[in-house]
Structure formats: structure tokens, C-alpha cells
Design a protein around this motif. Structure first.
Motif, PDB file in Angstrom:
ATOM      1  N   GLU A 149      28.911  22.378  34.054  1.00 50.06           N
ATOM      2  CA  GLU A 149      29.725  21.273  34.558  1.00 50.06           C
ATOM      3  C   GLU A 149      30.999  21.195  33.728  1.00 50.06           C
ATOM      4  OE1 GLU A 149      29.291  19.607  37.185  1.00 50.06           O
ATOM      5  OE2 GLU A 149      27.250  20.241  37.678  1.00 50.06           O
ATOM      6  N   PRO A 150      32.177  21.201  34.334  1.00 50.43           N
ATOM      7  CA  PRO A 150      32.403  21.289  35.771  1.00 50.43           C
ATOM      8  C   PRO A 150      32.121  22.690  36.301  1.00 50.43           C
ATOM      9  CG  PRO A 150      34.485  21.420  34.611  1.00 50.43           C
ATOM     10  CD  PRO A 150      33.444  21.151  33.561  1.00 50.43           C
ATOM     11  N   ARG A 151      31.760  22.784  37.555  1.00 49.05           N
ATOM     12  CA  ARG A 151      31.373  24.066  38.145  1.00 49.05           C
ATOM     13  C   ARG A 151      32.623  24.899  38.417  1.00 49.05           C
ATOM     14  NH1 ARG A 151      26.599  24.650  40.418  1.00 49.05           N
ATOM     15  NH2 ARG A 151      27.461  25.767  42.207  1.00 49.05           N
ATOM     16  N   ALA A 152      33.137  25.516  37.380  1.00 54.05           N
ATOM     17  CA  ALA A 152      34.371  26.294  37.525  1.00 54.05           C
ATOM     18  C   ALA A 152      34.324  27.494  36.593  1.00 54.05           C
ATOM     19  CB  ALA A 152      35.584  25.436  37.212  1.00 54.05           C
ATOM     20  N   SER A 153      34.826  28.614  37.066  1.00 55.91           N
ATOM     21  CA  SER A 153      34.928  29.812  36.234  1.00 55.91           C
ATOM     22  C   SER A 153      36.092  30.642  36.757  1.00 55.91           C
ATOM     23  CB  SER A 153      33.632  30.630  36.287  1.00 55.91           C
ATOM     24  OG  SER A 153      33.393  31.109  37.603  1.00 55.91           O
ATOM     25  N   HIS A 154      36.553  31.574  35.937  1.00 57.08           N
ATOM     26  CA  HIS A 154      37.635  32.451  36.395  1.00 57.08           C
ATOM     27  C   HIS A 154      37.454  33.814  35.744  1.00 57.08           C
ATOM     28  CE1 HIS A 154      39.589  32.089  32.487  1.00 57.08           C
ATOM     29  NE2 HIS A 154      40.528  32.914  32.900  1.00 57.08           N
ATOM     30  N   ALA A 155      38.298  34.748  36.114  1.00 62.59           N
ATOM     31  CA  ALA A 155      38.246  36.102  35.563  1.00 62.59           C
ATOM     32  C   ALA A 155      39.664  36.564  35.300  1.00 62.59           C
ATOM     33  CB  ALA A 155      37.520  37.044  36.527  1.00 62.59           C
ATOM     34  N   ASP A 156      39.788  37.621  34.497  1.00 60.52           N
ATOM     35  CA  ASP A 156      41.114  38.113  34.147  1.00 60.52           C
ATOM     36  C   ASP A 156      41.044  39.609  33.914  1.00 60.52           C
ATOM     37  OD1 ASP A 156      43.786  38.037  33.626  1.00 60.52           O
ATOM     38  OD2 ASP A 156      43.636  37.095  31.659  1.00 60.52           O
ATOM     39  N   SER A 157      42.117  40.297  34.237  1.00 54.17           N
ATOM     40  CA  SER A 157      42.214  41.737  34.024  1.00 54.17           C
ATOM     41  C   SER A 157      43.225  42.006  32.922  1.00 54.17           C
ATOM     42  CB  SER A 157      42.655  42.443  35.314  1.00 54.17           C
ATOM     43  OG  SER A 157      42.891  43.814  35.088  1.00 54.17           O
ATOM     44  N   LEU A 158      42.787  42.711  31.884  1.00 52.75           N
ATOM     45  CA  LEU A 158      43.659  43.029  30.756  1.00 52.75           C
ATOM     46  C   LEU A 158      43.705  44.538  30.542  1.00 52.75           C
ATOM     47  CD1 LEU A 158      42.476  40.254  28.261  1.00 52.75           C
ATOM     48  CD2 LEU A 158      44.369  40.172  29.885  1.00 52.75           C
ATOM     49  N   GLY A 159      44.077  45.260  31.584  1.00 54.96           N
ATOM     50  CA  GLY A 159      44.148  46.707  31.461  1.00 54.96           C
ATOM     51  C   GLY A 159      42.758  47.311  31.385  1.00 54.96           C
ATOM     52  N   GLN A 160      42.419  47.853  30.248  1.00 51.45           N
ATOM     53  CA  GLN A 160      41.114  48.468  30.069  1.00 51.45           C
ATOM     54  C   GLN A 160      39.988  47.436  30.059  1.00 51.45           C
ATOM     55  OE1 GLN A 160      40.927  50.805  26.495  1.00 51.45           O
ATOM     56  NE2 GLN A 160      38.787  51.400  26.778  1.00 51.45           N
ATOM     57  N   ASP A 177      32.024  41.134  43.249  1.00 56.89           N
ATOM     58  CA  ASP A 177      33.321  41.284  43.896  1.00 56.89           C
ATOM     59  C   ASP A 177      34.442  40.755  43.009  1.00 56.89           C
ATOM     60  OD1 ASP A 177      32.561  38.658  44.167  1.00 56.89           O
ATOM     61  OD2 ASP A 177      33.000  38.507  46.304  1.00 56.89           O
ATOM     62  N   THR A 178      34.131  39.735  42.178  1.00 57.10           N
ATOM     63  CA  THR A 178      35.123  39.239  41.221  1.00 57.10           C
ATOM     64  C   THR A 178      35.457  40.308  40.197  1.00 57.10           C
ATOM     65  OG1 THR A 178      34.382  36.960  41.492  1.00 57.10           O
ATOM     66  CG2 THR A 178      35.593  37.474  39.478  1.00 57.10           C
ATOM     67  N   HIS A 181      37.452  43.008  41.875  1.00 59.64           N
ATOM     68  CA  HIS A 181      38.811  42.484  42.054  1.00 59.64           C
ATOM     69  C   HIS A 181      39.648  42.721  40.805  1.00 59.64           C
ATOM     70  CE1 HIS A 181      41.594  39.031  43.381  1.00 59.64           C
ATOM     71  NE2 HIS A 181      41.935  39.250  42.125  1.00 59.64           N
ATOM     72  N   GLU A 182      39.096  42.361  39.633  1.00 59.58           N
ATOM     73  CA  GLU A 182      39.848  42.525  38.386  1.00 59.58           C
ATOM     74  C   GLU A 182      40.066  43.998  38.061  1.00 59.58           C
ATOM     75  OE1 GLU A 182      41.246  39.998  37.241  1.00 59.58           O
ATOM     76  OE2 GLU A 182      40.115  38.539  38.411  1.00 59.58           O
ATOM     77  N   LEU A 183      39.097  44.831  38.341  1.00 59.69           N
ATOM     78  CA  LEU A 183      39.249  46.266  38.090  1.00 59.69           C
ATOM     79  C   LEU A 183      40.321  46.872  38.991  1.00 59.69           C
ATOM     80  CD1 LEU A 183      35.468  47.121  37.738  1.00 59.69           C
ATOM     81  CD2 LEU A 183      37.181  47.361  35.928  1.00 59.69           C
ATOM     82  N   CYS A 184      40.462  46.340  40.204  1.00 60.57           N
ATOM     83  CA  CYS A 184      41.532  46.793  41.097  1.00 60.57           C
ATOM     84  C   CYS A 184      42.899  46.466  40.497  1.00 60.57           C
ATOM     85  CB  CYS A 184      41.384  46.153  42.477  1.00 60.57           C
ATOM     86  SG  CYS A 184      40.014  46.799  43.465  1.00 60.57           S
ATOM     87  N   ALA A 219      41.768  41.558  48.988  1.00 60.76           N
ATOM     88  CA  ALA A 219      41.334  42.270  50.192  1.00 60.76           C
ATOM     89  C   ALA A 219      40.349  43.385  49.846  1.00 60.76           C
ATOM     90  CB  ALA A 219      42.547  42.841  50.922  1.00 60.76           C
ATOM     91  N   LEU A 220      40.576  44.050  48.720  1.00 63.57           N
ATOM     92  CA  LEU A 220      39.682  45.123  48.290  1.00 63.57           C
ATOM     93  C   LEU A 220      38.378  44.583  47.714  1.00 63.57           C
ATOM     94  CD1 LEU A 220      42.320  47.451  46.605  1.00 63.57           C
ATOM     95  CD2 LEU A 220      40.811  48.120  48.494  1.00 63.57           C
ATOM     96  N   GLY A 221      38.464  43.562  46.849  1.00 64.78           N
ATOM     97  CA  GLY A 221      37.272  43.051  46.182  1.00 64.78           C
ATOM     98  C   GLY A 221      36.433  42.149  47.057  1.00 64.78           C
ATOM     99  N   GLN A 222      37.039  41.040  47.517  1.00 64.72           N
ATOM    100  CA  GLN A 222      36.295  40.069  48.305  1.00 64.72           C
ATOM    101  C   GLN A 222      36.134  40.509  49.761  1.00 64.72           C
ATOM    102  OE1 GLN A 222      38.359  39.207  45.769  1.00 64.72           O
ATOM    103  NE2 GLN A 222      36.678  38.298  44.597  1.00 64.72           N
TER     104      GLN A 222
END
Length: 415
Positions: A149-160, A177-178, A181-184, A219-222
Motif C-alpha cells: 500500500e499504496p498499490r503502485a510500482s514502476h520499472a526502469d531501463s538503465l542500459g545493461q 511483459d514489464t 518492455h524495459e529490455l526493449c 507495443a512490443l512488451g504489453q
């Protein structure tokens, strides 16, 4: 996270605010003196570099030891104070309560990667993007537990390195898929961006290109990856929280799916169709402040640039560049389209300066329109280029008009 933390812990907020202020100041002061891309060539902020260093660390002391080799020890006080203060709080509030479940999630991710053939799918994306990902460089993923709580999360792409936040209830199938998405995003960072951008600009698709990074990964991930990995499951109701990206990505999905199935490379034909899709799915995007990727500010007198920049970065999450110039050159407005990559031109002027504008290419009718809006903003098309004028008696008044506009979106060009 901040609201959750304040609700959970009644600590010395004044002390913690000072600790965080010193920490942020250190990051801001130091970041510009460090230019150390990772092994893929990805440029990162200092906070992102620190996050990537944690991949090989089993303890805070281990991380501080690595940081000590990057910064002089006397400069590490702000980092050390912040980490040492918050580590025991994080350990007792999040890490220990979630550790058992996090270990289970780690095993789920390891098994799931093999089950859905994620690396083989990434190879297909690499081929589609013509991404020259360096040989022998593995992807690294950091799984971070966050409060339920709160029901929230995120992701991030930092190159490698990819960062994925997990609630206790999350499974690999829900979050794969998340991660994809970041790997894309990482593969996209190694694609030939200049060529792709030029292909889009051939079809007047500059904005469609700047929105492509996030929409294509979605479009690729999700879309594509989710469907081929879990064909019996219905597609997600929401692919991306931002409306523009959501619409663009769903519009792109059939095009992306066809290219992937046929083993085709991203090319000029893709850029042409993608630009058309963007125009159809996001017809009003050029009027939306939040979609702006670059701004050229022309001013009669120097405004408070720090104030303007702060407001723009808050209102424009996709902003990549801000340029400044003084109203001086006689042909200032005649070459409206010669500023490559500029998404929006904004001019800050006093009403008295309107009479000087004929020398800059504005006709009599346009001058009359401007004089009717001497304490407001108005958009005029000059030689094919939209220019927004913000009028005020002095720089502060002009800034106020500018800031009001950021809250209301860009004005439609006057006839």
C-alpha cells in the motif's frame, strides 16, 4: 513511497529533510563532472549509476566501498549519511518483511525466463530494431520489493541493467511483459537513432518519432510479447498509464506484430505508417504541453531561466532540450522551419515590441492580431511555423503568461 513512509513512520522529519536535501545537492553538483557510460554506451545520471553498482553488492558497506573508488572520500559524507540513516528503517519496514516472498519471486523469474523463451524473443526484437547490442554483455535485472500500500510500482531501463519493482502479490507472468518492455528500451538505445529519426521526418513525423521509444516498447512488451507468451489470456486493459503512449502503442501493435512475424527490419515504410497511426490515434497531441520534446525560447529581455525551466520540466515529462535566444536578428521569424528538431517556438515580449515585428517577417494582419492580445498569449503561423507569443509589460509578467499557458495547453493558431 514518500506518502507511505510519512504515514508509517513518525521520525524526525526535519532531520530527514536536511539529510535528503544534502543528498540531492550532492547528486546535482557532482553529476555534471562525471561522464562514465556503462558497457553498452548508455549515459546515466549519477543516481542511476549508483543503482547499477548495487547489482554486485551484498551490503551497504560493499556499495560504499565501490563509491569510494568513484568519489574522493571527503565527498561521500552526504551519501553515507543518507544511506546509513535510512538503511535500518528500510531493513525493518520493507526488506525483512518481504525477504521470503522476494526470494520466491526471484525463483519465479528465473524459471519464467526459460519457460517463455524471453531471450529468444529479445533476439527477434534486436533483429527488428537492427540493434547492435555488444557481444558478451548480459542483461542484469534488479528486483525491488515495495510496500503493498499504496498499490503502485514502476520499472526502469538503465542500459545493461533493468529495475523492476514488485508488490508481494506479483508473479512472473504478471510482470514479465514489464521486464520485456524495459529490455526493449535497452535494445532501442543501441539502434541507429539518427536513421530512424530521418525516416520519420521524411513524412513530417518528428513528434511521432520522439513518442516512438515508449510506444514501441509498449507495443512490443504489453502487446506482441504478452500475446505470444500467454496466448490464452486476454490482453491487459491498460498497457501504459500515459494516455498518449497507450493510444499510440495500441495503434502500432498490428504493424509491429506484422513486422515481427515476417522478420522485417524497422525501415522507412514502418516510419510512414507509424506516423499515420500517430496522427490518427493522437490527433490533438501537438496542442498538449505534456508531449513537447523541445522548446526554443526567444525573449526580448532575459527572463528568469531557472524558474521557466523548472516549470517546463514539470509540465513536459518528455522534454529533451531547451534553447534560448534574444530577439535580435532581423530575419528571426523568416527561417521558422530551419531549427531542426524544435517542437515548439515561444516568444516573450512586451507590447511595445510588437511594432518591431514587421522586420521579422510578420504581416500587417498578424501585427493587428498581436495588438489585440497585449496581456495574453496568442499563436501565429509565420512562414509555415507556429510561434506562440506571450505578452507582458516586463519579464515577470511575461513569465506569468507563459506559466498560465503551460496549465491550459498551447493555443490554437489565430486565423
Amino acid at each position: 513511497m514518500r506518502h507511505w513512509y510519512c504515514a508509517q513512520r513518525a521520525g524526525d522529519t526535519e532531520l530527514e529533510e536536511k539529510i535528503c536535501e544534502k543528498y540531492s545537492q550532492f547528486l546535482n553538483d557532482t553529476a555534471n563532472r562525471l561522464d562514465a557510460p556503462d558497457s553498452t554506451g548508455r549515459q546515466m545520471s549519477l543516481s542511476q549509476r549508483i543503482a547499477c553498482l548495487t547489482v554486485d553488492c551484498q551490503s551497504l558497506d560493499s556499495l560504499l566501498g565501490k563509491l569510494n573508488s568513484v568519489f574522493p572520500s571527503e565527498n561521500l559524507a552526504a551519501l553515507t549519511d543518507a544511506y546509513k540513516h535510512f538503511e535500518p528503517i528500510y531493513d525493518s519496514s520493507i526488506w525483512k518483511p518481504r525477504y521470503k516472498r522476494l526470494r520466491e519471486q526471484l525463483d519465479e523469474f528465473r524459471d519464467g525466463l526459460l519457460r517463455v523463451g524471453l531471450l529468444a524473443r529479445l533476439e527477434e526484437v534486436r533483429n527488428f530494431m537492427r540493434s547492435d547490442w555488444p557481444d558478451g554483455v548480459p542483461f542484469e535485472t534488479i528486483l525491488i520489493p515495495v510496500p503493498d500500500e499504496p498499490r503502485a510500482s514502476h520499472a526502469d531501463s538503465l542500459g545493461q541493467t533493468q529495475i523492476v519493482e514488485l508488490l508481494a502479490e506479483h508473479t512472473f507472468s504478471e510482470q514479465s511483459d514489464t521486464l520485456f518492455h524495459e529490455l526493449c528500451h535497452s535494445l532501442w538505445g543501441r539502434a541507429d537513432q539518427k536513421t530512424v529519426q530521418k525516416d520519420f521526418e521524411k513524412f513530417d513525423g518528428a513528434i511521432a518519432y520522439f513518442e516512438l521509444n515508449e510506444a514501441l516498447a509498449t507495443a512490443l512488451g504489453q502487446g506482441w510479447f504478452r500475446h505470444i507468451s500467454y496466448p490464452d489470456e486476454p490482453p491487459g486493459e491498460v498497457w501504459y498509464a500515459r494516455d498518449i503512449t497507450e493510444k499510440y502503442a495500441r495503434g502500432l501493435y498490428p504493424l509491429v506484430r506484422d513486422y515481427m512475424e515476417e522478420g522485417r527490419h524497422l525501415d522507412a515504410a514502418f516510419a510512414k505508417v507509424a506516423t499515420q497511426i500517430f496522427a490518427q490515434t493522437c490527433p490533438d497531441v501537438e496542442r498538449e504541453v505534456c508531449s513537447t520534446y523541445s522548446v526554443l525560447i526567444t525573449s526580448e529581455h532575459a527572463p528568469d531561466c531557472h524558474k521557466l525551466q523548472g516549470a517546463m520540466f514539470a509540465a513536459m515529462p518528455g522534454l529533451r532540450s531547451i534553447s534560448w535566444e534574444v530577439l535580435a536578428a532581423d530575419c528571426w521569424a523568416r527561417d521558422g522551419r530551419s531549427h531542426s528538431g524544435i517542437a515548439r517556438r515561444i516568444v516573450l515580449l512586451s507590447p511595445q515590441a510588437i511594432d518591431t515585428l514587421p522586420a521579422h517577417g510578420l504581416n500587417e494582419r498578424q501585427i493587428l492580431l498581436l495588438k489585440q492580445r497585449e496581456t495574453d498569449c496568442i499563436c501565429i503561423v509565420v512562414n509555415g511555423c507556429e510561434i506562440i507569443f506571450c505578452f507582458g509589460k516586463d519579464p515577470d509578467a511575461q513569465t506569468d503568461v507563459f506559466l498560465k499557458m503551460l496549465k491550459e495547453n498551447y493555443p490554437i493558431p489565430a486565423e
